[in-house]
Each structure stands twice: as structure tokens, then as C-alpha cells.
Design a protein around this motif. Structure first.
Motif, mmCIF file in Angstrom:
data_model
loop_
_atom_site.group_PDB
_atom_site.id
_atom_site.type_symbol
_atom_site.label_atom_id
_atom_site.label_comp_id
_atom_site.label_asym_id
_atom_site.label_seq_id
_atom_site.Cartn_x
_atom_site.Cartn_y
_atom_site.Cartn_z
ATOM 1 N N TYR A 37 9.778 2.608 -15.106
ATOM 2 C CA TYR A 37 8.604 3.069 -15.854
ATOM 3 C C TYR A 37 8.590 4.593 -15.944
ATOM 4 O O TYR A 37 8.658 5.277 -14.933
ATOM 5 N N LYS A 38 8.518 5.112 -17.181
ATOM 6 C CA LYS A 38 8.606 6.568 -17.387
ATOM 7 C C LYS A 38 7.260 7.190 -17.771
ATOM 8 O O LYS A 38 7.171 8.370 -18.041
ATOM 9 N N GLY A 39 6.219 6.364 -17.834
ATOM 10 C CA GLY A 39 4.913 6.885 -18.243
ATOM 11 C C GLY A 39 4.188 7.591 -17.108
ATOM 12 O O GLY A 39 4.749 7.834 -16.039
ATOM 13 N N LYS A 40 2.927 7.933 -17.377
ATOM 14 C CA LYS A 40 2.114 8.629 -16.369
ATOM 15 C C LYS A 40 1.818 7.698 -15.204
ATOM 16 O O LYS A 40 1.536 6.534 -15.377
ATOM 17 N N THR A 41 1.841 8.300 -14.011
ATOM 18 C CA THR A 41 1.412 7.556 -12.822
ATOM 19 C C THR A 41 0.508 8.472 -12.008
ATOM 20 O O THR A 41 0.507 9.695 -12.200
ATOM 21 N N LYS A 42 -0.239 7.871 -11.126
ATOM 22 C CA LYS A 42 -1.036 8.672 -10.201
ATOM 23 C C LYS A 42 -1.014 7.962 -8.857
ATOM 24 O O LYS A 42 -0.884 6.735 -8.799
ATOM 25 N N PRO A 43 -1.144 8.716 -7.755
ATOM 26 C CA PRO A 43 -1.202 8.051 -6.458
ATOM 27 C C PRO A 43 -2.446 7.184 -6.409
ATOM 28 O O PRO A 43 -3.469 7.529 -7.011
ATOM 29 N N LYS A 44 -2.365 6.074 -5.720
ATOM 30 C CA LYS A 44 -3.538 5.204 -5.618
ATOM 31 C C LYS A 44 -4.581 5.927 -4.779
ATOM 32 O O LYS A 44 -4.300 6.463 -3.724
ATOM 33 N N SER A 45 -5.818 5.930 -5.271
ATOM 34 C CA SER A 45 -6.896 6.492 -4.469
ATOM 35 C C SER A 45 -7.802 5.346 -4.077
ATOM 36 O O SER A 45 -8.129 4.501 -4.887
ATOM 37 N N GLU A 46 -8.178 5.306 -2.835
ATOM 38 C CA GLU A 46 -9.016 4.206 -2.330
ATOM 39 C C GLU A 46 -10.423 4.329 -2.880
ATOM 40 O O GLU A 46 -10.982 5.382 -2.956
ATOM 41 N N ASN A 66 0.807 -1.223 0.000
ATOM 42 C CA ASN A 66 0.000 0.000 0.000
ATOM 43 C C ASN A 66 0.841 1.274 0.000
ATOM 44 O O ASN A 66 0.551 2.201 -0.752
ATOM 45 N N GLU A 67 1.879 1.315 0.849
ATOM 46 C CA GLU A 67 2.713 2.537 0.934
ATOM 47 C C GLU A 67 3.353 2.832 -0.418
ATOM 48 O O GLU A 67 3.550 3.991 -0.787
ATOM 49 N N GLU A 68 3.729 1.781 -1.137
ATOM 50 C CA GLU A 68 4.419 1.967 -2.413
ATOM 51 C C GLU A 68 3.489 2.552 -3.475
ATOM 52 O O GLU A 68 3.885 3.438 -4.225
ATOM 53 N N VAL A 69 2.249 2.063 -3.546
ATOM 54 C CA VAL A 69 1.356 2.563 -4.592
ATOM 55 C C VAL A 69 0.866 3.968 -4.291
ATOM 56 O O VAL A 69 0.462 4.691 -5.196
ATOM 57 N N GLU A 70 0.930 4.386 -3.022
ATOM 58 C CA GLU A 70 0.547 5.762 -2.696
ATOM 59 C C GLU A 70 1.472 6.759 -3.382
ATOM 60 O O GLU A 70 1.083 7.886 -3.658
#
Length: 105
Positions: free
Chosen positions: A96-105, A30-34
Motif C-alpha cells: 500500500y502506497k497511500g497515506k497512513t497514520k499511526p493508530k491512535s487509541e 496492535n504493534e503493527e498498526v502503531e
């Protein structure tokens, strides 16, 4: 050891940018995908994969993602043993160099 099919972080980014519909699964904690994950990816922590097998469809191919590619490779080996089609994103989110976003629950 069974051969695990692979896709590089760059190849994956290119496929997403071309609008390909891919089944991505991020197996990090979880901490990583945030800190950010590929927006199209579904988050299922590595330890939860055995309990989430009903999410997977044997007719689809899933691309597994983690931080460096090591954990996702282990998940690929496990799922492949269960009869699923999987591919490991080598280099993980570190490459990975593409778009990312923080995980939202």
C-alpha cells in the motif's frame, strides 16, 4: 475453497483518493498498526473478529487489510462463511502506497 473477492492495494488507494466511502478493517496486531494504518480503516485484530460480528452489517461490503494479505484472506473466508460481503486487499500494507497514520487509541 470458496472464492474470495480481491482488490489490489493500488486500486484501494485510487478509490480512497477519489473520495469513495469504503468500509476498511485492519486485522493486524496492535504493534503493527502503531507503525501506520490507512486512516479510514477500523482496527479489529484478527483474533477478535468472531467477538466483533455485531460491528459488521450484511448490507455493506468490507475490505480486509493485513500486512501481506494472508491473514486478511483468512478473515474474509470466515466472514464470508457467516454471510458477510468481504473483499481482501491483496499484497497488504506491504504494497500500500497511500497515506497512513499511526493508530491512535
Amino acid at each position: 475453497m470458496v472464492e474470495i473477492r480481491e482488490i489490489s492495494a493500488d486500486e484501494l488507494k485510487e478509490k480512497l483518493e477519489n473520495g469513495e466511502k469504503l468500509e476498511l478493517v485492519d486485522v493486524r496486531e496492535n504493534e503493527e498498526v502503531e507503525e501506520g494504518m490507512i486512516p479510514e480503516a477500523k482496527h479489529i485484530r484478527m483474533g477478535e473478529i468472531p467477538d466483533q460480528l455485531d460491528y459488521f452489517n450484511k448490507d455493506k461490503e468490507y475490505i480486509m487489510i493485513c500486512r501481506s494479505g494472508r491473514r486478511s484472506e483468512n478473515v474474509c473466508a470466515y466472514l464470508q462463511d457467516q454471510g458477510y460481503q468481504v473483499r481482501n486487499m491483496t499484497g497488504g500494507m506491504l504494497e500500500y502506497k497511500g497515506k497512513t497514520k499511526p493508530k491512535s487509541e
